[in-house]
Design a protein around this motif. Sequence first.
Motif, PDB file in Angstrom:
ATOM      1  N   GLY A 232      -5.752   4.872  62.304  1.00  0.00           N
ATOM      2  CA  GLY A 232      -4.998   3.674  61.948  1.00  0.00           C
ATOM      3  C   GLY A 232      -5.478   3.136  60.615  1.00  0.00           C
ATOM      4  N   ALA A 233      -4.537   2.684  59.765  1.00  0.00           N
ATOM      5  CA  ALA A 233      -4.896   2.179  58.435  1.00  0.00           C
ATOM      6  C   ALA A 233      -5.920   1.052  58.558  1.00  0.00           C
ATOM      7  CB  ALA A 233      -3.651   1.683  57.712  1.00  0.00           C
TER       8      ALA A 233
ATOM      9  N   SER B 214     -23.997  12.025  62.555  1.00  0.00           N
ATOM     10  CA  SER B 214     -22.949  11.103  62.128  1.00  0.00           C
ATOM     11  C   SER B 214     -21.906  10.877  63.216  1.00  0.00           C
ATOM     12  CB  SER B 214     -22.237  11.629  60.868  1.00  0.00           C
ATOM     13  OG  SER B 214     -23.068  11.556  59.743  1.00  0.00           O
ATOM     14  N   VAL B 215     -21.967  11.677  64.275  1.00  0.00           N
ATOM     15  CA  VAL B 215     -20.995  11.526  65.356  1.00  0.00           C
ATOM     16  C   VAL B 215     -21.066  10.142  66.009  1.00  0.00           C
ATOM     17  CG1 VAL B 215     -20.364  12.343  67.667  1.00  0.00           C
ATOM     18  CG2 VAL B 215     -20.695  13.970  65.819  1.00  0.00           C
ATOM     19  N   PRO B 216     -22.273   9.509  66.129  1.00  0.00           N
ATOM     20  CA  PRO B 216     -22.281   8.134  66.658  1.00  0.00           C
ATOM     21  C   PRO B 216     -21.409   7.201  65.820  1.00  0.00           C
ATOM     22  CG  PRO B 216     -24.480   9.031  66.704  1.00  0.00           C
ATOM     23  CD  PRO B 216     -23.638  10.035  65.963  1.00  0.00           C
ATOM     24  N   GLU B 217     -21.482   7.322  64.493  1.00  0.00           N
ATOM     25  CA  GLU B 217     -20.625   6.520  63.621  1.00  0.00           C
ATOM     26  C   GLU B 217     -19.155   6.848  63.868  1.00  0.00           C
ATOM     27  OE1 GLU B 217     -23.415   7.912  62.710  1.00  0.00           O
ATOM     28  OE2 GLU B 217     -24.530   6.669  61.307  1.00  0.00           O
ATOM     29  N   LEU B 218     -18.874   8.144  64.058  1.00  0.00           N
ATOM     30  CA  LEU B 218     -17.491   8.558  64.302  1.00  0.00           C
ATOM     31  C   LEU B 218     -16.978   7.964  65.606  1.00  0.00           C
ATOM     32  CD1 LEU B 218     -15.029  10.254  63.560  1.00  0.00           C
ATOM     33  CD2 LEU B 218     -16.088  12.203  64.709  1.00  0.00           C
ATOM     34  N   ALA B 219     -17.785   8.064  66.667  1.00  0.00           N
ATOM     35  CA  ALA B 219     -17.382   7.539  67.968  1.00  0.00           C
ATOM     36  C   ALA B 219     -17.169   6.026  67.910  1.00  0.00           C
ATOM     37  CB  ALA B 219     -18.436   7.887  69.023  1.00  0.00           C
ATOM     38  N   ALA B 220     -18.161   5.310  67.337  1.00  0.00           N
ATOM     39  CA  ALA B 220     -18.081   3.853  67.271  1.00  0.00           C
ATOM     40  C   ALA B 220     -16.913   3.397  66.401  1.00  0.00           C
ATOM     41  CB  ALA B 220     -19.387   3.269  66.728  1.00  0.00           C
ATOM     42  N   SER B 221     -16.678   4.091  65.281  1.00  0.00           N
ATOM     43  CA  SER B 221     -15.632   3.681  64.344  1.00  0.00           C
ATOM     44  C   SER B 221     -14.233   3.986  64.861  1.00  0.00           C
ATOM     45  CB  SER B 221     -15.845   4.373  62.989  1.00  0.00           C
ATOM     46  OG  SER B 221     -17.047   3.946  62.404  1.00  0.00           O
ATOM     47  N   VAL B 222     -14.048   5.147  65.453  1.00  0.00           N
ATOM     48  CA  VAL B 222     -12.728   5.501  65.986  1.00  0.00           C
ATOM     49  C   VAL B 222     -12.353   4.585  67.139  1.00  0.00           C
ATOM     50  CG1 VAL B 222     -11.428   7.265  67.231  1.00  0.00           C
ATOM     51  CG2 VAL B 222     -12.776   7.897  65.233  1.00  0.00           C
ATOM     52  N   ILE B 223     -13.328   4.303  68.023  1.00  0.00           N
ATOM     53  CA  ILE B 223     -13.064   3.388  69.139  1.00  0.00           C
ATOM     54  C   ILE B 223     -12.742   1.997  68.614  1.00  0.00           C
ATOM     55  CG2 ILE B 223     -14.119   2.201  71.105  1.00  0.00           C
ATOM     56  CD1 ILE B 223     -15.674   4.810  71.649  1.00  0.00           C
ATOM     57  N   ALA B 224     -13.495   1.551  67.596  1.00  0.00           N
ATOM     58  CA  ALA B 224     -13.252   0.233  67.005  1.00  0.00           C
ATOM     59  C   ALA B 224     -11.868   0.183  66.366  1.00  0.00           C
ATOM     60  CB  ALA B 224     -14.322  -0.088  65.971  1.00  0.00           C
ATOM     61  N   ALA B 225     -11.494   1.249  65.669  1.00  0.00           N
ATOM     62  CA  ALA B 225     -10.179   1.300  65.020  1.00  0.00           C
ATOM     63  C   ALA B 225      -9.055   1.304  66.050  1.00  0.00           C
ATOM     64  CB  ALA B 225     -10.087   2.543  64.139  1.00  0.00           C
ATOM     65  N   ALA B 226      -9.239   2.051  67.130  1.00  0.00           N
ATOM     66  CA  ALA B 226      -8.234   2.118  68.183  1.00  0.00           C
ATOM     67  C   ALA B 226      -8.037   0.756  68.844  1.00  0.00           C
ATOM     68  CB  ALA B 226      -8.631   3.154  69.232  1.00  0.00           C
ATOM     69  N   LYS B 227      -9.114  -0.057  68.850  1.00  0.00           N
ATOM     70  CA  LYS B 227      -9.052  -1.392  69.444  1.00  0.00           C
ATOM     71  C   LYS B 227      -8.699  -2.457  68.406  1.00  0.00           C
ATOM     72  CE  LYS B 227     -12.093  -0.827  73.395  1.00  0.00           C
ATOM     73  NZ  LYS B 227     -13.226  -1.410  74.140  1.00  0.00           N
ATOM     74  N   GLN B 228      -8.335  -2.008  67.199  1.00  0.00           N
ATOM     75  CA  GLN B 228      -7.973  -2.906  66.104  1.00  0.00           C
ATOM     76  C   GLN B 228      -9.159  -3.705  65.572  1.00  0.00           C
ATOM     77  OE1 GLN B 228      -4.741  -2.646  64.913  1.00  0.00           O
ATOM     78  NE2 GLN B 228      -4.704  -1.034  66.456  1.00  0.00           N
ATOM     79  N   GLU B 229     -10.378  -3.262  65.864  1.00  0.00           N
ATOM     80  CA  GLU B 229     -11.575  -3.905  65.322  1.00  0.00           C
ATOM     81  C   GLU B 229     -11.917  -3.219  64.003  1.00  0.00           C
ATOM     82  OE1 GLU B 229     -12.652  -6.496  66.582  1.00  0.00           O
ATOM     83  OE2 GLU B 229     -11.817  -6.471  68.586  1.00  0.00           O
ATOM     84  N   LYS B 230     -11.017  -3.296  63.019  1.00  0.00           N
ATOM     85  CA  LYS B 230     -11.156  -2.541  61.777  1.00  0.00           C
ATOM     86  C   LYS B 230     -12.360  -2.988  60.945  1.00  0.00           C
ATOM     87  CE  LYS B 230      -7.419  -0.407  62.869  1.00  0.00           C
ATOM     88  NZ  LYS B 230      -6.150  -0.595  62.160  1.00  0.00           N
ATOM     89  N   ALA B 231     -12.712  -4.292  61.016  1.00  0.00           N
ATOM     90  CA  ALA B 231     -13.845  -4.784  60.231  1.00  0.00           C
ATOM     91  C   ALA B 231     -15.132  -4.087  60.652  1.00  0.00           C
ATOM     92  CB  ALA B 231     -13.991  -6.301  60.405  1.00  0.00           C
ATOM     93  N   ILE B 232     -15.262  -3.856  61.960  1.00  0.00           N
ATOM     94  CA  ILE B 232     -16.456  -3.173  62.442  1.00  0.00           C
ATOM     95  C   ILE B 232     -16.456  -1.729  61.966  1.00  0.00           C
ATOM     96  CG2 ILE B 232     -17.584  -2.284  64.521  1.00  0.00           C
ATOM     97  CD1 ILE B 232     -17.003  -4.854  65.906  1.00  0.00           C
ATOM     98  N   SER B 233     -15.296  -1.082  61.935  1.00  0.00           N
ATOM     99  CA  SER B 233     -15.213   0.313  61.513  1.00  0.00           C
ATOM    100  C   SER B 233     -15.753   0.492  60.101  1.00  0.00           C
ATOM    101  CB  SER B 233     -13.754   0.792  61.558  1.00  0.00           C
ATOM    102  OG  SER B 233     -13.259   0.759  62.865  1.00  0.00           O
ATOM    103  N   LEU B 234     -15.258  -0.289  59.142  1.00  0.00           N
ATOM    104  CA  LEU B 234     -15.663  -0.148  57.751  1.00  0.00           C
ATOM    105  C   LEU B 234     -17.087  -0.654  57.548  1.00  0.00           C
ATOM    106  CD1 LEU B 234     -14.838   0.728  54.946  1.00  0.00           C
ATOM    107  CD2 LEU B 234     -13.890  -1.551  54.549  1.00  0.00           C
ATOM    108  N   GLY B 235     -17.407  -1.798  58.143  1.00  0.00           N
ATOM    109  CA  GLY B 235     -18.748  -2.356  57.999  1.00  0.00           C
ATOM    110  C   GLY B 235     -19.807  -1.442  58.585  1.00  0.00           C
TER     111      GLY B 235
END
Length: 314
Positions: free
Chosen positions: A90-91, A213-234
């Motif tokens: 998601g963008a 880096s997979v922990p970052e991938l897991a945390a970021s993809v889940i955050a993005a899927a939940k619309q928590e985009k700020a957490i993904s980039l931060g």
Amino acid sequence: MSVLWVVLGFILLVVGGEYLVRSSVALSFKFNISKMVIGMTVVSFATSAPELLVSLNAALSGSPAIAINNVVGSNIANIGLVLGVTAMVGAIAVDRSFYKLNWPVMMLFSIALYFFLKNDKVLSAIEGVTLFFGLLVFLFILIKSAKKDKVIEDVDDTLAKVSNFKIALWLLIGAAALFFGSEWLVKGAEEVALTLGVSKGVIGLSLIAIGTSVPELAASVIAAAKQEKAISLGNLIGSNIFNIASVLGLTSIIKPIPVTEDSILSYDIFWMLGFAFVLFPLIFLPKKMQISRIKGMVLVGAYGLLMFFIFTRG
């Protein structure tokens, strides 16, 4: 057996990412600070734990150079692979703090690492202290500036009522799952690579770097899927800063880290600098303040190209 380790590792990493995101959002309510800051501190530190452990173990076991391979490769993977895949889910909307503080600091640490290593091909204890002190200053400025912004992004209101005990429990579960998941994934990936006859240098820059880096991938993809985009980039920017300032900083304090492979300074670290730098023009072209799915595909494509070069050079 190696394939089983990989599968179990992925499962634990997904679970760990879920608990970390949940506890991070709850913390943003408790401290009344932005989710971007939570992503760049709590989540970033927890997801950087695999790199820290690998690097410390390498230093203590007499192979400190592995720390450089791991961090450089992991920082490249965080932007090229993790951010790219997250954007494809998601963008990602980009906050102003990205170019006012977060991105410049990431570039500053990245360039500082290059000059420290280029100077005498050793990351000394004094340089490690400098990096770690710089991290503390950055976190102080980050939290101080966040307190001026009282706006909390829209999140699940039920997380505002979570008890401190439950938040602490979620953090422990998330960190533990990410730690063991990363360990098992790296172990499995390393066994597979050795079976295929791939060199240890390639493993450090690719499979181990990707594994940590997979922990970052897991945390970021889940955050993005939940619309928590700020957490993904931060989370990703914070993780890159932590990798350099905390992981390499602490490791070099324990034992100076020598550069034993010339390709690190002549090739690999420039890819790390390039991926970090390209984020700035990406957020302005063609659509401003957004990392779109197309941009994500470009990042993943560039990362795939790098992996091709790394494996073909042996």
